[in-house]
Design a protein around this motif. Sequence first.
Motif, PDB file in Angstrom:
ATOM      1  N   THR A  25       0.818  -1.208   0.000  1.00 29.91           N
ATOM      2  CA  THR A  25       0.000   0.000   0.000  1.00 29.91           C
ATOM      3  C   THR A  25       0.857   1.264   0.000  1.00 29.91           C
ATOM      4  O   THR A  25       0.560   2.227  -0.714  1.00 29.91           O
ATOM      5  CB  THR A  25      -0.941   0.000   1.218  1.00 29.91           C
ATOM      6  OG1 THR A  25      -1.716  -1.202   1.214  1.00 29.91           O
ATOM      7  CG2 THR A  25      -1.876   1.186   1.193  1.00 29.91           C
ATOM      8  N   ARG A  26       1.944   1.274   0.772  1.00 30.34           N
ATOM      9  CA  ARG A  26       2.798   2.461   0.820  1.00 30.34           C
ATOM     10  C   ARG A  26       3.392   2.773  -0.551  1.00 30.34           C
ATOM     11  O   ARG A  26       3.495   3.944  -0.946  1.00 30.34           O
ATOM     12  CB  ARG A  26       3.898   2.226   1.849  1.00 30.34           C
ATOM     13  CG  ARG A  26       4.993   3.299   1.940  1.00 30.34           C
ATOM     14  CD  ARG A  26       4.515   4.664   2.442  1.00 30.34           C
ATOM     15  NE  ARG A  26       4.141   5.559   1.371  1.00 30.34           N
ATOM     16  CZ  ARG A  26       4.091   6.881   1.471  1.00 30.34           C
ATOM     17  NH1 ARG A  26       4.384   7.502   2.608  1.00 30.34           N
ATOM     18  NH2 ARG A  26       3.723   7.608   0.453  1.00 30.34           N
ATOM     19  N   PHE A  27       3.750   1.739  -1.308  1.00 34.02           N
ATOM     20  CA  PHE A  27       4.299   1.967  -2.651  1.00 34.02           C
ATOM     21  C   PHE A  27       3.227   2.403  -3.641  1.00 34.02           C
ATOM     22  O   PHE A  27       3.540   3.008  -4.671  1.00 34.02           O
ATOM     23  CB  PHE A  27       5.006   0.713  -3.164  1.00 34.02           C
ATOM     24  CG  PHE A  27       6.433   0.590  -2.691  1.00 34.02           C
ATOM     25  CD1 PHE A  27       7.373   1.565  -2.976  1.00 34.02           C
ATOM     26  CD2 PHE A  27       6.838  -0.511  -1.959  1.00 34.02           C
ATOM     27  CE1 PHE A  27       8.683   1.464  -2.549  1.00 34.02           C
ATOM     28  CE2 PHE A  27       8.152  -0.637  -1.521  1.00 34.02           C
ATOM     29  CZ  PHE A  27       9.078   0.360  -1.818  1.00 34.02           C
ATOM     30  N   MET A  28       1.946   2.110  -3.351  1.00 33.58           N
ATOM     31  CA  MET A  28       0.879   2.617  -4.213  1.00 33.58           C
ATOM     32  C   MET A  28       0.798   4.128  -4.160  1.00 33.58           C
ATOM     33  O   MET A  28       0.414   4.776  -5.140  1.00 33.58           O
ATOM     34  CB  MET A  28      -0.461   2.008  -3.813  1.00 33.58           C
ATOM     35  CG  MET A  28      -0.660   0.578  -4.278  1.00 33.58           C
ATOM     36  SD  MET A  28      -2.209  -0.132  -3.665  1.00 33.58           S
ATOM     37  CE  MET A  28      -3.416   1.000  -4.363  1.00 33.58           C
ATOM     38  N   ALA A  29       1.158   4.693  -3.018  1.00 32.21           N
ATOM     39  CA  ALA A  29       1.117   6.149  -2.848  1.00 32.21           C
ATOM     40  C   ALA A  29       2.484   6.751  -3.141  1.00 32.21           C
ATOM     41  O   ALA A  29       3.075   7.446  -2.319  1.00 32.21           O
ATOM     42  CB  ALA A  29       0.650   6.503  -1.445  1.00 32.21           C
ATOM     43  N   THR A  30       3.010   6.445  -4.322  1.00 32.36           N
ATOM     44  CA  THR A  30       4.264   7.051  -4.793  1.00 32.36           C
ATOM     45  C   THR A  30       4.044   7.589  -6.196  1.00 32.36           C
ATOM     46  O   THR A  30       3.098   7.201  -6.892  1.00 32.36           O
ATOM     47  CB  THR A  30       5.423   6.031  -4.827  1.00 32.36           C
ATOM     48  OG1 THR A  30       5.077   4.939  -5.687  1.00 32.36           O
ATOM     49  CG2 THR A  30       5.746   5.524  -3.428  1.00 32.36           C
ATOM     50  N   ALA A  31       4.941   8.461  -6.610  1.00 31.65           N
ATOM     51  CA  ALA A  31       4.789   9.095  -7.919  1.00 31.65           C
ATOM     52  C   ALA A  31       4.778   8.086  -9.057  1.00 31.65           C
ATOM     53  O   ALA A  31       4.054   8.246 -10.048  1.00 31.65           O
ATOM     54  CB  ALA A  31       5.919  10.109  -8.125  1.00 31.65           C
ATOM     55  N   GLU A  32       5.565   7.010  -8.921  1.00 33.63           N
ATOM     56  CA  GLU A  32       5.702   6.059 -10.023  1.00 33.63           C
ATOM     57  C   GLU A  32       4.626   4.984 -10.067  1.00 33.63           C
ATOM     58  O   GLU A  32       4.523   4.240 -11.050  1.00 33.63           O
ATOM     59  CB  GLU A  32       7.072   5.367  -9.950  1.00 33.63           C
ATOM     60  CG  GLU A  32       8.250   6.274 -10.218  1.00 33.63           C
ATOM     61  CD  GLU A  32       8.783   6.926  -8.931  1.00 33.63           C
ATOM     62  OE1 GLU A  32       9.919   7.425  -8.959  1.00 33.63           O
ATOM     63  OE2 GLU A  32       8.050   6.919  -7.912  1.00 33.63           O
ATOM     64  N   ALA A  33       3.824   4.853  -9.024  1.00 33.55           N
ATOM     65  CA  ALA A  33       2.801   3.805  -9.002  1.00 33.55           C
ATOM     66  C   ALA A  33       1.806   4.022 -10.142  1.00 33.55           C
ATOM     67  O   ALA A  33       1.298   5.130 -10.331  1.00 33.55           O
ATOM     68  CB  ALA A  33       2.080   3.803  -7.664  1.00 33.55           C
ATOM     69  N   PRO A  34       1.488   2.964 -10.902  1.00 38.51           N
ATOM     70  CA  PRO A  34       0.607   3.101 -12.068  1.00 38.51           C
ATOM     71  C   PRO A  34      -0.870   3.068 -11.695  1.00 38.51           C
ATOM     72  O   PRO A  34      -1.642   2.254 -12.203  1.00 38.51           O
ATOM     73  CB  PRO A  34       1.001   1.899 -12.931  1.00 38.51           C
ATOM     74  CG  PRO A  34       1.364   0.851 -11.941  1.00 38.51           C
ATOM     75  CD  PRO A  34       2.037   1.593 -10.805  1.00 38.51           C
ATOM     76  N   VAL A  35      -1.253   3.955 -10.779  1.00 41.47           N
ATOM     77  CA  VAL A  35      -2.655   4.077 -10.382  1.00 41.47           C
ATOM     78  C   VAL A  35      -3.054   5.548 -10.448  1.00 41.47           C
ATOM     79  O   VAL A  35      -2.214   6.445 -10.376  1.00 41.47           O
ATOM     80  CB  VAL A  35      -2.903   3.525  -8.959  1.00 41.47           C
ATOM     81  CG1 VAL A  35      -2.538   2.048  -8.891  1.00 41.47           C
ATOM     82  CG2 VAL A  35      -2.129   4.312  -7.908  1.00 41.47           C
ATOM     83  N   HIS A  36      -4.328   5.786 -10.587  1.00 40.16           N
ATOM     84  CA  HIS A  36      -4.845   7.147 -10.737  1.00 40.16           C
ATOM     85  C   HIS A  36      -4.511   7.998  -9.514  1.00 40.16           C
ATOM     86  O   HIS A  36      -4.461   7.493  -8.384  1.00 40.16           O
ATOM     87  CB  HIS A  36      -6.365   7.084 -10.930  1.00 40.16           C
ATOM     88  CG  HIS A  36      -6.953   8.343 -11.472  1.00 40.16           C
ATOM     89  ND1 HIS A  36      -7.225   9.448 -10.689  1.00 40.16           N
ATOM     90  CD2 HIS A  36      -7.335   8.674 -12.732  1.00 40.16           C
ATOM     91  CE1 HIS A  36      -7.755  10.402 -11.421  1.00 40.16           C
ATOM     92  NE2 HIS A  36      -7.838   9.968 -12.673  1.00 40.16           N
ATOM     93  N   ASP A  37      -4.295   9.286  -9.743  1.00 39.56           N
ATOM     94  CA  ASP A  37      -3.952  10.191  -8.643  1.00 39.56           C
ATOM     95  C   ASP A  37      -5.026  10.223  -7.559  1.00 39.56           C
ATOM     96  O   ASP A  37      -4.728  10.453  -6.383  1.00 39.56           O
ATOM     97  CB  ASP A  37      -3.721  11.613  -9.174  1.00 39.56           C
ATOM     98  CG  ASP A  37      -2.393  11.752  -9.901  1.00 39.56           C
ATOM     99  OD1 ASP A  37      -1.540  10.857  -9.765  1.00 39.56           O
ATOM    100  OD2 ASP A  37      -2.212  12.764 -10.613  1.00 39.56           O
ATOM    101  N   SER A  38      -6.283  10.004  -7.938  1.00 44.35           N
ATOM    102  CA  SER A  38      -7.359  10.003  -6.939  1.00 44.35           C
ATOM    103  C   SER A  38      -7.191   8.859  -5.947  1.00 44.35           C
ATOM    104  O   SER A  38      -7.534   9.004  -4.766  1.00 44.35           O
ATOM    105  CB  SER A  38      -8.724   9.893  -7.627  1.00 44.35           C
ATOM    106  OG  SER A  38      -8.988  11.044  -8.403  1.00 44.35           O
ATOM    107  N   VAL A  39      -6.682   7.733  -6.421  1.00 47.10           N
ATOM    108  CA  VAL A  39      -6.417   6.603  -5.529  1.00 47.10           C
ATOM    109  C   VAL A  39      -5.306   6.962  -4.554  1.00 47.10           C
ATOM    110  O   VAL A  39      -5.401   6.713  -3.349  1.00 47.10           O
ATOM    111  CB  VAL A  39      -6.037   5.350  -6.346  1.00 47.10           C
ATOM    112  CG1 VAL A  39      -5.622   4.206  -5.424  1.00 47.10           C
ATOM    113  CG2 VAL A  39      -7.202   4.925  -7.236  1.00 47.10           C
TER     114      VAL A  39
END
Length: 326
Positions: free
Chosen positions: A200-214
């Motif tokens: 989860t912590r890596f999801m909230a990084t600049a490079e994570a391929p998920v939408h900014d809203s997430v």
Amino acid sequence: MVRTRFCEVFGVEHPIVQGGMQWVGRAGLVAAVANAGGLGFITALTQPTPEDLAKEIARCRELTDKPFGVNLTILPSINPPPYAEYRDVIVDSGIPVVETAGFNPAEHLPAFRAGGVKVLHKCTSVRHAVKAQELGVDGISIDGFECAGHPGEDDIPGLVLIPAAAGKITIPMIASGGFGDARGLVAALALGADGINMGTRFMATAEAPVHDSVKQRLVEATERDTDLIFRPLRNTARVARNAISGEVVSVLDKGGQFEDVRELVAGARGRKVFETGDLDLGIWTAGLVQGIIHDIPTVAELISRIVTEAGELIQGRLAAMVRSAE
């Protein structure tokens, strides 16, 4: 600098792992973790076919010359994916380490050993960790109840699970579930682990391929903003709390069966959450660690901050608490 035997065995600079995450473990994020000195895993089953996995591995190699791995999660299914073909791509591509999860990886171990691939197996209980060690895996990732995704059915949090496992595991072991900063890394080391795994912590990084809203939702959410779905089905999963997760919990608590929520929990809907940023479009995983996520740094900034502050904690605040008998 914090180095452990995990770093030595798996050939990385820092004892920090980015584990496999469906729809998230792609080349860009994994390469960023590798370049920052951690160990990142491409998620094999995010790729539609084994051939697509080979292409994703090649893309990652264009972005980094440092070691990275592939996650292969083995789960029961009426129409299972071609696990052996994905496994063979991992071996043939010269990947140095695979993260196995889900079912017992025994049938795949001979091929991985023959190909020189080290195996890091993810477990949610001490008994399963001991079994994996007996099978001959090279490392254990022990997953506490705080984690995103499937925490098992024992409900044992990391504070107990990690030292309980450390007392019986002799190979390198990393701690997973609830980790997101230097305090967590130091705590994991004190409990007997050799490093930490973060999802989860890596999801909230600049490079994570998920939408900014997430990503922004992870920053805004608290540790109370998750739901445990599939509890009555004995297939518990921790997900981000939203309208869909609440509906799933309600249906199953009233005696519903999987067929009654199948469409709600479809993986394609969860994938669209990450693509569109519509947080109520489907189910998506998030751990309790979101309660201590307060920013969206680059991967390099995050890893550097964790290892630097961990060293300062060990040599500073904690060392200052130790007083000689004199």
